[in-house]
Design a protein around this motif. Sequence first.
Motif, mmCIF file in Angstrom:
data_model
loop_
_atom_site.group_PDB
_atom_site.id
_atom_site.type_symbol
_atom_site.label_atom_id
_atom_site.label_comp_id
_atom_site.label_asym_id
_atom_site.label_seq_id
_atom_site.Cartn_x
_atom_site.Cartn_y
_atom_site.Cartn_z
ATOM 1 N N VAL A 326 1.097 -1.198 0.004
ATOM 2 C CA VAL A 326 -0.078 -0.036 0.018
ATOM 3 C C VAL A 326 0.739 1.204 -0.165
ATOM 4 O O VAL A 326 1.741 1.546 0.809
ATOM 5 C CB VAL A 326 -0.774 -0.059 1.162
ATOM 6 C CG1 VAL A 326 -1.810 1.269 1.207
ATOM 7 C CG2 VAL A 326 -1.923 -1.140 1.352
ATOM 8 N N VAL A 327 0.715 2.209 -1.218
ATOM 9 C CA VAL A 327 1.511 3.292 -1.100
ATOM 10 C C VAL A 327 0.590 4.621 -0.912
ATOM 11 O O VAL A 327 -0.595 4.685 -1.392
ATOM 12 C CB VAL A 327 2.111 3.353 -2.417
ATOM 13 C CG1 VAL A 327 2.815 4.640 -2.454
ATOM 14 C CG2 VAL A 327 2.829 1.994 -2.822
ATOM 15 N N VAL A 328 1.250 5.465 0.013
ATOM 16 C CA VAL A 328 0.322 6.432 0.457
ATOM 17 C C VAL A 328 1.312 7.859 0.385
ATOM 18 O O VAL A 328 2.601 7.843 0.402
ATOM 19 C CB VAL A 328 0.024 6.611 1.899
ATOM 20 C CG1 VAL A 328 -1.051 5.263 2.179
ATOM 21 C CG2 VAL A 328 1.133 6.153 2.872
ATOM 22 N N GLU A 329 0.722 8.668 0.435
ATOM 23 C CA GLU A 329 1.438 10.326 0.257
ATOM 24 C C GLU A 329 1.729 10.580 1.571
ATOM 25 O O GLU A 329 1.034 10.552 2.855
ATOM 26 C CB GLU A 329 0.703 11.043 -0.687
ATOM 27 C CG GLU A 329 -0.502 11.511 -0.010
ATOM 28 C CD GLU A 329 -1.407 12.163 -1.012
ATOM 29 O OE1 GLU A 329 -0.900 13.048 -2.059
ATOM 30 O OE2 GLU A 329 -2.840 11.968 -0.846
ATOM 31 N N THR A 330 2.631 11.339 1.889
ATOM 32 C CA THR A 330 3.246 12.239 2.957
ATOM 33 C C THR A 330 2.846 13.507 2.966
ATOM 34 O O THR A 330 3.270 14.461 2.043
ATOM 35 C CB THR A 330 4.766 11.978 3.202
ATOM 36 O OG1 THR A 330 5.164 10.717 3.184
ATOM 37 C CG2 THR A 330 5.113 12.758 4.512
ATOM 38 N N ASN A 422 -0.119 7.142 -10.037
ATOM 39 C CA ASN A 422 1.292 7.533 -9.592
ATOM 40 C C ASN A 422 1.833 6.685 -8.389
ATOM 41 O O ASN A 422 3.039 6.436 -8.495
ATOM 42 C CB ASN A 422 1.586 9.025 -9.955
ATOM 43 C CG ASN A 422 1.272 9.617 -11.293
ATOM 44 O OD1 ASN A 422 1.443 8.921 -12.154
ATOM 45 N ND2 ASN A 422 0.845 10.748 -11.280
ATOM 46 N N LEU A 423 1.029 7.014 -7.516
ATOM 47 C CA LEU A 423 1.561 6.402 -6.132
ATOM 48 C C LEU A 423 1.616 5.056 -6.287
ATOM 49 O O LEU A 423 2.577 4.480 -5.717
ATOM 50 C CB LEU A 423 0.586 6.719 -5.151
ATOM 51 C CG LEU A 423 0.444 8.315 -4.672
ATOM 52 C CD1 LEU A 423 -0.652 8.634 -3.732
ATOM 53 C CD2 LEU A 423 1.649 8.866 -4.016
ATOM 54 N N ALA A 424 0.834 4.270 -6.662
ATOM 55 C CA ALA A 424 0.655 2.767 -6.768
ATOM 56 C C ALA A 424 2.085 2.503 -7.444
ATOM 57 O O ALA A 424 2.680 1.436 -7.222
ATOM 58 C CB ALA A 424 -0.458 2.466 -7.670
#
Length: 486
Positions: A326-330, A422-424
């Motif tokens: 799982v990719v998340v933004e900061t 893009n995050l994925a």
Amino acid sequence: MARFEVPDGSTVQAYRFALDPTPVQARALASHAGAARFAHNHMLTLVKAVMDQRAAERSYGIAEEELTPALGWSLPALRKVWNQRKTFCAPWWPENSKEAYNTGLDSLARGLDAWSRSRHGLRSGKAVGFGRFKTARARRSVRFTTGTIRVEPDRHHVTLPRVGTIRTHESTRKLARRIEAGTARILSATVNQDSSGRWYCSFQTLVTAKTRPAHAPRSSQRIVGVDVGVRADGLLVVATPDGCEVARVPAPRSLSAAQRRLRMLQRRAARQHGPYDPVAQTKRRPSKRWRATQARIGKTHAHAAAVRRDVLHKATTSLAQQHQVVVVETLNVAGMRAKGGVRKRGLNRALADAAVAEVRRLLEYKSRWYGSELVAADRFYPSSKTCSGCGRRKPNLTLADRVFECDGCGVRIDRDLNAAINLARLGEPADAGEQGPAGSGPVAGRGATRETDPAKAGDAAGDEASTPHHHQVDQTGTASPQGEAA
């Protein structure tokens, strides 16, 4: 250094239950919370007095070794002085558990240590101010670490030191089953009161064999990116690297839904006899109707927070259980809300209502629970301004542009979906077992940070019961030079 190291194969988890105390028990809990506040304020007064005295003596030219002895700021040092003074400054101290006073001293020791480390550049983040006195309207809380702390076998009562056995509004079977099976051990219990006046008890426990439930299915999409927003139709937009939208979680907007009721109650409170006299500009005793109105305002806020918390917990649990990466933004949420004043108060309220920073915090410990991997993109990674088709950036993209139109390849796509794709794609190197270089693949930009470290001591998951004890005190009975004002 942490006092307690979590054994391998275990994690620290918190179980939170709403209490249904009797009037006598409610007064006892309030007394314990008040005792913690008194101990905090009394010792803070003493610390400030000693610091001011030493500063005055220095101005007189008195030698350093002849100054008034400094007061240690560590928890043992504060507790030692408190035990010497409690007989004459708080003759009623035997009425409450010693853990109540220890709670106030512990919060003071943490605050002073954070201020000292922040002054000398040893603490990251925003600058920390000197400790403040706690008012009577501060949040009531007390933490128990010793004594009788248990969940009763009937699964509807909990027992705390000096307070006794208290009934709970909900069943405690989830924690009781683990304790009976020997897979959980209670470390501490924290009792606090929310804005609605309801008391809660959070048990900090050491849990073994915390894994993904057998009934939780794994999704065929191993890698997903999560874009967080504030719009009603897109609190969370989940997508795969190949551009497939997996889920779109709508924002509950519970605070916005409660605004009409809050406006009515707050206007009513303004017409009633409040605690401040605007004519005489003095404090006064508020009326019973003003207190009742304030209680209704607190219940409205508590309900909005409960709805928001329920949506976030369900969404993050599903992500951690179903997907491998799982990719998340900061997000720098505090910075996003720092400036703007009246012209952006609507955006600031929407950010607070969505609680966008909670998504990453919840996923951090749930990914460790269920064996998935969390990847956090760099804070300055332009996920929204990068085209998911050709990788070209669009620097003039504004918040009003809800559809991303690429000037290079001409792709037209939803803004949030484009950011999630893009995050994925940042999670593809992590899934392959290695960290890809910054700007690799179709998403040019900075790299990502992998956050799959094991749980540290005090990482109470879920509704956190307490903060970890990290005391690195270089005091030996007296404060070090960095422990006092220059």
